[in-house]
Structure formats: structure tokens, C-alpha cells
Design a protein around this motif. Structure first.
Motif, mmCIF file in Angstrom:
data_model
loop_
_atom_site.group_PDB
_atom_site.id
_atom_site.type_symbol
_atom_site.label_atom_id
_atom_site.label_comp_id
_atom_site.label_asym_id
_atom_site.label_seq_id
_atom_site.Cartn_x
_atom_site.Cartn_y
_atom_site.Cartn_z
ATOM 1 N N ARG A 61 41.237 38.854 43.490
ATOM 2 C CA ARG A 61 41.159 40.208 42.360
ATOM 3 C C ARG A 61 41.254 41.417 43.225
ATOM 4 O O ARG A 61 40.504 41.591 44.186
ATOM 5 C CB ARG A 61 40.012 40.034 41.458
ATOM 6 C CG ARG A 61 40.014 38.918 40.579
ATOM 7 C CD ARG A 61 38.712 38.995 39.657
ATOM 8 N NE ARG A 61 37.672 38.832 40.228
ATOM 9 C CZ ARG A 61 36.440 39.899 39.853
ATOM 10 N NH1 ARG A 61 36.588 40.579 38.967
ATOM 11 N NH2 ARG A 61 35.467 39.883 40.620
ATOM 12 N N SER A 109 49.632 31.599 37.338
ATOM 13 C CA SER A 109 48.623 32.148 36.568
ATOM 14 C C SER A 109 48.098 33.312 36.686
ATOM 15 O O SER A 109 47.133 34.025 36.438
ATOM 16 C CB SER A 109 47.466 31.308 35.996
ATOM 17 O OG SER A 109 47.851 29.976 35.789
ATOM 18 N N GLU A 154 47.594 37.562 36.780
ATOM 19 C CA GLU A 154 47.740 38.631 35.771
ATOM 20 C C GLU A 154 47.834 39.972 36.382
ATOM 21 O O GLU A 154 47.098 40.501 37.383
ATOM 22 C CB GLU A 154 46.388 38.692 34.798
ATOM 23 C CG GLU A 154 46.216 37.086 34.052
ATOM 24 C CD GLU A 154 45.060 37.218 33.353
ATOM 25 O OE1 GLU A 154 44.104 38.242 33.344
ATOM 26 O OE2 GLU A 154 44.663 36.295 32.660
ATOM 27 N N ARG A 213 48.328 44.184 35.944
ATOM 28 C CA ARG A 213 48.155 45.537 35.184
ATOM 29 C C ARG A 213 49.083 46.705 35.861
ATOM 30 O O ARG A 213 48.725 46.845 37.034
ATOM 31 C CB ARG A 213 47.008 46.113 34.824
ATOM 32 C CG ARG A 213 46.299 45.108 33.865
ATOM 33 C CD ARG A 213 44.844 45.918 33.391
ATOM 34 N NE ARG A 213 44.143 46.379 34.548
ATOM 35 C CZ ARG A 213 43.798 47.560 34.465
ATOM 36 N NH1 ARG A 213 44.423 48.581 33.822
ATOM 37 N NH2 ARG A 213 43.108 47.656 35.649
ATOM 38 N N LYS A 235 53.688 30.488 34.842
ATOM 39 C CA LYS A 235 52.539 30.961 33.614
ATOM 40 C C LYS A 235 51.953 32.279 33.998
ATOM 41 O O LYS A 235 50.697 32.275 34.058
ATOM 42 C CB LYS A 235 51.461 29.800 33.865
ATOM 43 C CG LYS A 235 52.116 28.446 33.185
ATOM 44 C CD LYS A 235 51.108 27.224 33.256
ATOM 45 C CE LYS A 235 51.621 26.189 32.512
ATOM 46 N NZ LYS A 235 50.672 25.045 32.649
ATOM 47 N N SER A 236 52.723 33.315 34.578
ATOM 48 C CA SER A 236 51.922 34.369 34.871
ATOM 49 C C SER A 236 52.193 35.593 33.712
ATOM 50 O O SER A 236 53.090 35.380 32.776
ATOM 51 C CB SER A 236 52.560 35.024 36.112
ATOM 52 O OG SER A 236 52.166 34.049 37.196
ATOM 53 N N GLN A 237 51.574 36.844 33.804
ATOM 54 C CA GLN A 237 51.729 37.725 32.728
ATOM 55 C C GLN A 237 51.567 38.968 33.518
ATOM 56 O O GLN A 237 50.918 39.408 34.308
ATOM 57 C CB GLN A 237 50.482 37.536 31.673
ATOM 58 C CG GLN A 237 49.036 37.532 32.081
ATOM 59 C CD GLN A 237 48.310 37.200 30.865
ATOM 60 O OE1 GLN A 237 48.585 36.705 29.993
ATOM 61 N NE2 GLN A 237 47.288 38.180 30.694
ATOM 62 N N VAL A 238 52.131 39.919 32.893
ATOM 63 C CA VAL A 238 52.256 41.475 33.210
ATOM 64 C C VAL A 238 52.182 42.607 32.089
ATOM 65 O O VAL A 238 52.890 42.352 31.196
ATOM 66 C CB VAL A 238 53.661 41.828 33.849
ATOM 67 C CG1 VAL A 238 53.560 43.098 34.481
ATOM 68 C CG2 VAL A 238 53.908 40.774 35.199
ATOM 69 N N ALA A 239 51.116 43.228 32.007
ATOM 70 C CA ALA A 239 50.941 44.143 31.082
ATOM 71 C C ALA A 239 51.389 45.617 31.621
ATOM 72 O O ALA A 239 50.848 46.203 32.850
ATOM 73 C CB ALA A 239 49.547 44.249 30.860
ATOM 74 N N ALA A 294 54.175 43.912 26.892
ATOM 75 C CA ALA A 294 53.387 42.636 27.322
ATOM 76 C C ALA A 294 54.384 41.478 27.603
ATOM 77 O O ALA A 294 55.076 41.167 27.020
ATOM 78 C CB ALA A 294 52.335 42.107 26.340
ATOM 79 N N GLU A 302 54.487 37.579 29.015
ATOM 80 C CA GLU A 302 53.579 36.598 28.978
ATOM 81 C C GLU A 302 54.388 35.180 29.440
ATOM 82 O O GLU A 302 55.729 35.248 29.112
ATOM 83 C CB GLU A 302 52.892 36.317 27.719
ATOM 84 C CG GLU A 302 52.015 37.627 27.309
ATOM 85 C CD GLU A 302 51.424 37.572 25.918
ATOM 86 O OE1 GLU A 302 50.194 37.588 25.723
ATOM 87 O OE2 GLU A 302 52.206 37.179 24.932
ATOM 88 N N ASP A 303 53.774 34.423 29.777
ATOM 89 C CA ASP A 303 54.256 32.949 30.269
ATOM 90 C C ASP A 303 55.424 33.185 31.027
ATOM 91 O O ASP A 303 56.401 32.803 30.840
ATOM 92 C CB ASP A 303 54.645 32.284 28.908
ATOM 93 C CG ASP A 303 54.899 30.808 29.119
ATOM 94 O OD1 ASP A 303 54.187 30.497 30.280
ATOM 95 O OD2 ASP A 303 55.750 30.048 28.277
#
Length: 302
Positions: free
Chosen positions: A67, A106, A108, A110, A157-161, A174, A176-177
Motif C-alpha cells: 500500500r 486485484s 486498486e 486512485r 481483477k483490478s480497478q481504477v478510480a 470507475a 472495475e474488473d
């Protein structure tokens, strides 16, 4: 021992990054909140030749529970449960590096575009204080360039905001996936890479793409499919130049996209295929009166 020669197997397991991070924190604009590293490899080392002969094979590097945040903040801008680099080999005399797979799972992230138009990660990884070269330092003659070969890169299976804060009304997207694969990456860069990507956009929309990508010069040839891509989230981009309000609408695409950074004599950007806009409702920005709308519009063989 003279010359020194060794063959063996080295393993470092569960090395906590925040153990030594406090002594390095002042050199960076970010904080490492957590993370553990595993390193495993077989090696051969000898000093009988110049340069020193170092060989690594069957290497593995695993980063877990990583992190990262802006310095002084405890809300991570990047969280990586697992990043695994496997099949590592190194030939120091030949300056060759080989990697079997790089797999990110997975994650994440921002990300945002600041008011000045700069991405947050640009300032995050900028050096603290900056460094200047001493003009009195002797020039270092370049040796044989390193070559790097990566058989496969996988994001799963990752995500970006993402937030565009450069606009009066920020745009929020957003992703996702997220799944991405890249095969056959080589440095120095040469040839085209087989690539594929798929993700959900703002929960309701889906994007799928597959084809080839060349990095230098940049060009792409992709099969592209967009389904249920909502137009409303992109309204702030229109507010800068148009007095219209897109209250609803969905974009659909199914075709072939070609892009060339060097476009002479070919077009820089070309799309062929189907285009659709469904459930569209557009109002005047000043009067708020709806003046355009339809249930479905499809254009074939564009």
C-alpha cells in the motif's frame, strides 16, 4: 577463493518494507504503508573474467500487501495484494534480462488529474529537492545496451478510480474488473505486441479490445467493442464549450480502430464498424428544455 566462484540458491522471505522505510522517507514524496517482499533465485558467480560473471535463473520476486500513499496521508492511492514476477533470468556479461510472467492481481488505484492538468502520480514520484549533475564529472562511455524480454504481462481483477479535477465540475470514472494481457515485450522495442483488455466502466458499461500495439512509433490496430457506455458522466467536458445538457444516453461501438502517431500518408485515427446511441435525451443548457432525443439510433458500416 581466488578467483572467487560460487553456485547456489538464495531466498529472502517476508521482508517487511516498512522496517527500513522510516530511514528513506525523507527522500520521497510518498509513504509505503505496508508491503512484504519474497525473492528466490539460483545463481552462478565468479570473478575469473572481466566483467564479473553473474548468472541468475529460476528467479522469482513477489510483492504482497503493498500500500502506497501520498506523504503524510494514510489513505492509499495504490493497493496491490499481489505482484508476482516469475521466470527471472539474468546474464550480467551479456547484459540480458529475461522474465517469464509479470502478474498483477486485484490492484486498486486512485488517480486524478489536478487543477493544473498534471496527474497525481507525476508529482508523487518526482524527486525531492532535485539533483544536478556536476559539470566536472567525467563522461561515462556507454557500454553494450541491456536487452530485456518479457514473455507475458497480466493484469487481473483490478480497478481504477479516476477523477478529472481540472474541470469546474469534476468527472468521475470507475474502471472495475480490469483485465489486460501483453505478450512478447522486448527492450529495445521492436515489432508489434499482441494485447487485449476488458473492463467495466461506471458499473453499467463494458469495454473490450483485442489486437496489436506498437510503442515506437506508437500505433495500434484493435478490435473495439463498447456496450452501454453512459454519456452523462462526460457532461463536464461539454460544459466548457457548449450550452447543452446530456441528461441520458448510451454509446455502443463494435468495429476496428487504427491509430498511427506518424500518420502520413495513412490517417492518424480511423474507425470502421457500427456506432449506436440509445436512450438519448438532450436539453438546452440555458432553458432546460429538451430538444433532442430518441430510443435507438444505429449506424452500420461507418
Amino acid at each position: 577463493l581466488d578467483p572467487l566462484e560460487s553456485d547456489g540458491h538464495v531466498t529472502l522471505s517476508n521482508v517487511k518494507l516498512n522496517t527500513f522505510w522510516p530511514s528513506l522517507r525523507d527522500r520521497f514524496r510518498f509513504d509505503i504503508l505496508s508491503g512484504a517482499v519474497l525473492v528466490d533465485a539460483r545463481y552462478h558467480f565468479d570473478t575469473s573474467a572481466a566483467p564479473v560473471n553473474l548468472q541468475l535463473h529460476e528467479g522469482k520476486f513477489v510483492l504482497s500487501d503493498f500500500r502506497l500513499s501520498t506523504a503524510g496521508d494514510h489513505d492509499p492511492v495504490m493497493a496491490v495484494p499481489t505482484l508476482a514476477i516469475e521466470g527471472i533470468r539474468l546474464d550480467l556479461p551479456k547484459r540480458e534480462v529475461g522474465i517469464g510472467t509479470i502478474a498483477l492481481s486485484s490492484a486498486e488505484i486512485r488517480a486524478w488529474l489536478a487543477e493544473d492538468g498534471a496527474m497525481n502520480f507525476k508529482s508523487l514520484f518526482a524527486p525531492v529537492g532535485g539533483t544536478q549533475e556536476d559539470p566536472g564529472d567525467p563522461a561515462v562511455e556507454p557500454g553494450q545496451p541491456w536487452s530485456v524480454e518479457v514473455r507475458a504481462i497480466e493484469v487481473m481483477k483490478s480497478q481504477v478510480a479516476f477523477e478529472d479535477r481540472s474541470l469546474k465540475t469534476p468527472v468521475l470514472l470507475a474502471i472495475e474488473d480490469l483485465h489486460v494481457t501483453v505478450n512478447g515485450l522486448q527492450v529495445p522495442l521492436r515489432g508489434s505486441l499482441p494485447v487485449s483488455a476488458a473492463f467495466r466502466l461506471n458499473q453499467q458499461g463494458t469495454v473490450e479490445s483485442k489486437g496489436t500495439l506498437q510503442l515506437d512509433p506508437l500505433q495500434a490496430a484493435l478490435a473495439l467493442k463498447l456496450v452501454h457506455i453512459g454519456l452523462r458522466p462526460f457532461q463536464p467536458y461539454l460544459d466548457r464549450t457548449m450550452q447543452v445538457d446530456i441528461r441520458a444516453g448510451e454509446l455502443e461501438l463494435d468495429g476496428e480502430l487504427a491509430y498511427r502517431s506518424r500518420h502520413d500518408p495513412e490517417p492518424m485515427l480511423r474507425y470502421t464498424g457500427q456506432v449506436g446511441v440509445n436512450n438519448l435525451h438532450v436539453a438546452d443548457g440555458a432553458s432546460a428544455q429538451e430538444f433532442l432525443g430518441w430510443t435507438a439510433l444505429a449506424l452500420n458500416k461507418v
